[in-house]
Design a protein around this motif. Structure first.
Motif, short mmCIF file in Angstrom:
data_model
loop_
_atom_site.label_atom_id
_atom_site.label_comp_id
_atom_site.label_asym_id
_atom_site.label_seq_id
_atom_site.Cartn_x
_atom_site.Cartn_y
_atom_site.Cartn_z
N LEU A 142 62.09 50.87 47.96
CA LEU A 142 61.58 49.99 46.91
C LEU A 142 60.24 49.45 47.38
CD1 LEU A 142 61.60 48.13 44.38
CD2 LEU A 142 62.96 46.52 45.73
N THR A 143 59.18 49.71 46.63
CA THR A 143 57.86 49.18 46.94
C THR A 143 57.53 48.09 45.93
OG1 THR A 143 57.07 51.27 47.87
CG2 THR A 143 55.40 49.71 47.12
N ILE A 144 57.17 46.90 46.43
CA ILE A 144 56.78 45.78 45.57
C ILE A 144 55.28 45.55 45.75
CG2 ILE A 144 57.10 43.35 45.01
CD1 ILE A 144 59.95 43.58 46.08
N ILE A 145 54.54 45.62 44.65
CA ILE A 145 53.09 45.50 44.69
C ILE A 145 52.68 44.08 44.32
CG2 ILE A 145 50.90 46.37 43.79
CD1 ILE A 145 52.43 48.50 45.30
N GLY A 146 51.83 43.47 45.11
CA GLY A 146 51.38 42.11 44.85
C GLY A 146 50.44 42.01 43.66
N THR A 147 50.11 40.79 43.28
CA THR A 147 49.25 40.52 42.13
C THR A 147 48.20 39.49 42.53
OG1 THR A 147 50.72 38.75 41.38
CG2 THR A 147 51.11 40.95 40.46
N GLU A 148 47.22 39.26 41.64
CA GLU A 148 46.22 38.22 41.89
C GLU A 148 45.77 37.62 40.57
OE1 GLU A 148 42.34 39.71 43.31
OE2 GLU A 148 43.20 41.72 43.08
N LEU A 149 45.41 36.34 40.61
CA LEU A 149 45.00 35.62 39.41
C LEU A 149 43.51 35.85 39.15
CD1 LEU A 149 45.99 33.63 37.21
CD2 LEU A 149 45.11 31.79 38.66
N MET A 150 43.19 36.25 37.92
CA MET A 150 41.81 36.44 37.49
C MET A 150 41.43 35.23 36.63
SD MET A 150 41.48 39.31 38.98
CE MET A 150 39.85 39.79 38.46
N GLU A 151 40.60 34.38 37.19
CA GLU A 151 40.24 33.13 36.50
C GLU A 151 39.10 33.37 35.50
OE1 GLU A 151 39.96 29.58 38.73
OE2 GLU A 151 41.23 30.31 40.37
N ARG A 152 39.39 33.05 34.22
CA ARG A 152 38.37 33.18 33.19
C ARG A 152 38.32 31.89 32.38
NH1 ARG A 152 40.75 38.69 32.76
NH2 ARG A 152 39.49 40.02 34.13
N GLU A 153 38.28 31.97 31.07
CA GLU A 153 37.95 30.81 30.26
C GLU A 153 39.12 30.14 29.55
OE1 GLU A 153 35.24 32.61 27.59
OE2 GLU A 153 33.71 33.02 29.14
N SER A 154 40.30 30.75 29.54
CA SER A 154 41.39 30.23 28.71
C SER A 154 42.22 29.15 29.38
CB SER A 154 42.30 31.37 28.25
OG SER A 154 43.03 31.90 29.34
N SER A 155 41.88 28.78 30.62
CA SER A 155 42.64 27.74 31.31
C SER A 155 41.69 26.84 32.09
CB SER A 155 43.66 28.33 32.26
OG SER A 155 43.00 29.01 33.33
N ILE A 156 42.13 25.60 32.28
CA ILE A 156 41.32 24.67 33.08
C ILE A 156 41.68 24.83 34.55
CG2 ILE A 156 41.07 23.01 31.22
CD1 ILE A 156 43.29 21.36 32.48
#
Length: 331
Positions: A317-331
């Motif tokens: 089982l391979t689990i791939i990480g993620t990352e947050l892409m910060e744009r305009e829809s959140s403060i």
């Protein structure tokens, strides 16, 4: 960064048409072929890496997808994964063919060297795929109990990080617009780790409110309907932060908020999942969790070829990480 003009030039349509298709404008009258071409071009242009071809590997691989072609265009997550598979296969000189689960049969599958199953499959479906006697790698869920190699994304970690982010920015009333899925054959509910983690983590902080959670089909129409319902139900109590199950759902969520003159992100902050091409073209652009779908697809090819070489290899089982892409829809 790829622009709407780049997509329009590649797809052979106007910039206006591209913009309306990427925003799932249901008043636009275009054929399904045009809609698919634009969405596929937008996704493919996100691929910065182009692997050099190697001498032909001589392997034929079937990509078995659980969604119909029409469903796939409403939730582009699986389409992205397929591009990762195709990109890696091309670099290795392997050939691939896409097949829907409902159209698979022994006469069609016998000429392939292996199967990559993309989606959420129940016991009946997994058993059916195994019955062809070919190596199988699954993308989307944990199928170790069936003795299959599998790959999935880490959705639990980003959910906790998003909640912490909201709280750090003074938002402790947090809602969720989530997708619900059923397997094709047994019509079983598919457990969404984002929903489970959302419920558990907020409960541990004493902030969970079941009235703030809405679930329905993945896709922009569902996102619009669910957020419209939340606005009607909650009025001034509408949460100031929302986690959205997918970017395509978030497109509908944004449309509902805009129709009700609710400012994003000043009144409601939105963070979604997947980071498909449309996330960059919404207004405001979506803050979203980038799921490394291209890496998932590439890793699936590698795991399948390893399985072909060594059929008795211990399943992984391979689990791939993620990352947050910060744009305009959140403060």
């Amino acid at each position: 960064m790829t622009t709407i003009k780049d997509v329009a030039n590649e797809a052979g349509v106007s910039i206006s048409t591209v913009s309306r298709i990427l925003n799932f404008d249901d008043t636009l009258s275009v054929g399904e072929d045009t809609r698919r071409r634009v969405l596929e071009v937008a996704e493919k242009l996100q691929y910065k890496k182009r692997n050099k071809r190697t001498p032909k590997l001589g392997k034929q691989i079937a990509i078995v997808q659980w969604h119909t072609d029409k469903e796939e265009l409403s939730d582009l997550y699986y389409l992205q994964i397929q591009y990762g598979i195709e990109n890696k296969a091309t670099s290795l000189g392997a050939s691939i063919e896409r097949i829907t689960y409902e159209s698979i049969d022994k006469s069609r599958i016998k000429n392939f060297d292996g199967i990559i199953a993309v989606g959420k499959f129940d016991r009946t479906e997994v058993t059916h795929l195994q019955s062809f006697g070919l190596p199988v790698v699954c993308i989307g869920e944990n199928y170790l109990e069936y003795g299959l190699d599998c790959i999935r994304s880490d959705f639990e970690t980003p959910v906790r990080k998003i909640i912490d982010r909201f709280i750090q920015n003074g938002i402790d009333d947090i809602g969720m617009i989530a997708g619900q899925e059923l397997t094709v054959t047994e019509k079983q509910d598919v457990r969404d780790p984002r929903v489970a983690t959302f419920n558990q983590y907020l409960t541990s902080k004493g902030l969970y409110n079941e009235k703030f959670v809405y679930q329905g089909a993945f896709g922009p129409e569902s996102g619009f309907d669910l957020m419209s319902q939340a606005i009607a139900d909650l009025g001034e109590s509408l949460p100031h932060g929302f986690m959205i199950g997918s970017d395509s759902m978030a497109v509908g969520v944004l449309r509902a908020l805009q129709q009700h003159h609710i400012n994003v992100p000043k009144r409601v902050s939105i963070i979604s999942f997947n980071d498909v091409a449309i996330a960059k073209y919404t207004s405001p652009a979506l803050t979203t969790v980038h799921v490394h779908t291209e890496l998932m697809g590439e890793r699936a090819i590698e795991m399948l070829l390893d399985r072909v070489k060594d059929p008795k290899k211990v399943p992984e089982l391979t689990i791939i990480g993620t990352e947050l892409m910060e744009r305009e829809s959140s403060i």
